[in-house]
Design a protein around this motif. Structure first.
Motif, PDB file in Angstrom:
ATOM      1  N   VAL A 195       0.867  -1.178   0.000  1.00 33.61           N
ATOM      2  CA  VAL A 195       0.000   0.000   0.000  1.00 33.61           C
ATOM      3  C   VAL A 195       0.907   1.233   0.000  1.00 33.61           C
ATOM      4  O   VAL A 195       1.833   1.307   0.806  1.00 33.61           O
ATOM      5  CB  VAL A 195      -0.892   0.003   1.266  1.00 33.61           C
ATOM      6  CG1 VAL A 195      -1.705   1.291   1.354  1.00 33.61           C
ATOM      7  CG2 VAL A 195      -1.815  -1.208   1.276  1.00 33.61           C
ATOM      8  N   ASP A 219      -1.320   6.543   1.375  1.00 32.88           N
ATOM      9  CA  ASP A 219      -2.628   5.931   1.639  1.00 32.88           C
ATOM     10  C   ASP A 219      -2.657   5.242   3.000  1.00 32.88           C
ATOM     11  O   ASP A 219      -3.635   5.345   3.736  1.00 32.88           O
ATOM     12  CB  ASP A 219      -2.966   4.923   0.538  1.00 32.88           C
ATOM     13  CG  ASP A 219      -3.131   5.597  -0.805  1.00 32.88           C
ATOM     14  OD1 ASP A 219      -4.163   6.242  -1.016  1.00 32.88           O
ATOM     15  OD2 ASP A 219      -2.200   5.524  -1.625  1.00 32.88           O
ATOM     16  N   ALA A 249      -4.769   1.721   5.088  1.00 32.07           N
ATOM     17  CA  ALA A 249      -4.402   0.615   4.197  1.00 32.07           C
ATOM     18  C   ALA A 249      -5.648  -0.201   3.817  1.00 32.07           C
ATOM     19  O   ALA A 249      -5.827  -0.583   2.656  1.00 32.07           O
ATOM     20  CB  ALA A 249      -3.363  -0.280   4.867  1.00 32.07           C
ATOM     21  N   TYR A 266      -7.624   1.753   1.299  1.00 34.60           N
ATOM     22  CA  TYR A 266      -6.977   1.668  -0.017  1.00 34.60           C
ATOM     23  C   TYR A 266      -7.318   0.346  -0.714  1.00 34.60           C
ATOM     24  O   TYR A 266      -7.705   0.323  -1.880  1.00 34.60           O
ATOM     25  CB  TYR A 266      -5.461   1.801   0.169  1.00 34.60           C
ATOM     26  CG  TYR A 266      -4.663   1.556  -1.086  1.00 34.60           C
ATOM     27  CD1 TYR A 266      -4.424   2.586  -1.993  1.00 34.60           C
ATOM     28  CD2 TYR A 266      -4.123   0.294  -1.358  1.00 34.60           C
ATOM     29  CE1 TYR A 266      -3.681   2.356  -3.149  1.00 34.60           C
ATOM     30  CE2 TYR A 266      -3.387   0.060  -2.513  1.00 34.60           C
ATOM     31  CZ  TYR A 266      -3.170   1.096  -3.398  1.00 34.60           C
ATOM     32  OH  TYR A 266      -2.449   0.861  -4.538  1.00 34.60           O
ATOM     33  N   LYS A 267      -7.214  -0.751   0.011  1.00 33.86           N
ATOM     34  CA  LYS A 267      -7.457  -2.068  -0.598  1.00 33.86           C
ATOM     35  C   LYS A 267      -8.909  -2.238  -1.022  1.00 33.86           C
ATOM     36  O   LYS A 267      -9.192  -2.802  -2.074  1.00 33.86           O
ATOM     37  CB  LYS A 267      -7.032  -3.175   0.371  1.00 33.86           C
ATOM     38  CG  LYS A 267      -5.522  -3.213   0.558  1.00 33.86           C
ATOM     39  CD  LYS A 267      -5.092  -4.309   1.502  1.00 33.86           C
ATOM     40  CE  LYS A 267      -3.563  -4.352   1.565  1.00 33.86           C
ATOM     41  NZ  LYS A 267      -3.077  -5.415   2.446  1.00 33.86           N
TER      42      LYS A 267
END
Ligand code: HEC
Length: 135
Positions: free
Chosen positions: A32, A36, A98, A101-102
């Motif tokens: 990541v 972010d 993180a 973001y994912k």
């Protein structure tokens, strides 16, 4: 007759092998970007956020990740990569940013949700809900 038997045996052997291969597949590390990962959670994990997160979870995520996040959703068996248990391990040790973001970007079997769930607040609600699944 003998040939048919041989053919059947090899088909069975090949399918057993491919099953062994797929179940052996591990999820690779998912990097990541720093920016972010460091983004702070913009939504307080209050009752409203968790209720909204749960509704989104059941609608969009439970089919693969399972109702409780352990990865036993009905679709998970058909995937090339098995989703990790989100209730512990790396999933819980990474930052809220993180996770955000994912969920937004996706990767391989994990769909990108930034178009389907365009409101950032809803993604944070999901992040908060995932935290509440921690064991
Ligand atoms: C079609 C199946 C599928 C659906 C639907 C799905 N996921 Fe996933 N998810 C996966 C898979 C497979 C992975 C592992 C991807 C990889 O590592 O390449 C994953 C990974 C993740 C991760 C990263 C876990 C980690 O250990 O870093 C998070 C967070 C996540 N999913 C959250 C969600 C949320 C929230 C939703 C719903 C909005 C959702 N997923 C919907 C299949 C799915």
């Amino acid at each position: 007759m003998k040939r048919k038997l041989m053919l059947a045996t090899s088909i069975i052997a090949v399918s057993v092998m491919s099953v062994a291969f797929t179940s052996d597949q591990q999820t690779k590390p998912w990097p990541v970007p720093d920016k972010d990962a460091k983004t702070p959670n913009a939504v307080k994990a209050d009752k409203g956020s968790l209720t909204a997160g749960k509704a989104l979870w059941n609608l969009h995520c439970a089919s693969c990740h399972g109702k409780t996040g352990i990865g036993d959703g009905s679709k998970s068996a058909q995937l090339n990569t098995t989703p990790d248990d989100l209730t512990k391990g790396t999933a819980q040790s990474q930052s809220d940013g993180a996770l955000f973001y994912k969920i937004s970007q996706g990767r391989s079997d994990m769909p990108a949700f930034k178009k389907k769930i365009p409101d950032a607040e809803d993604i944070w609600n999901l992040v908060n809900y995932i935290r509440s699944l921690k064991k």
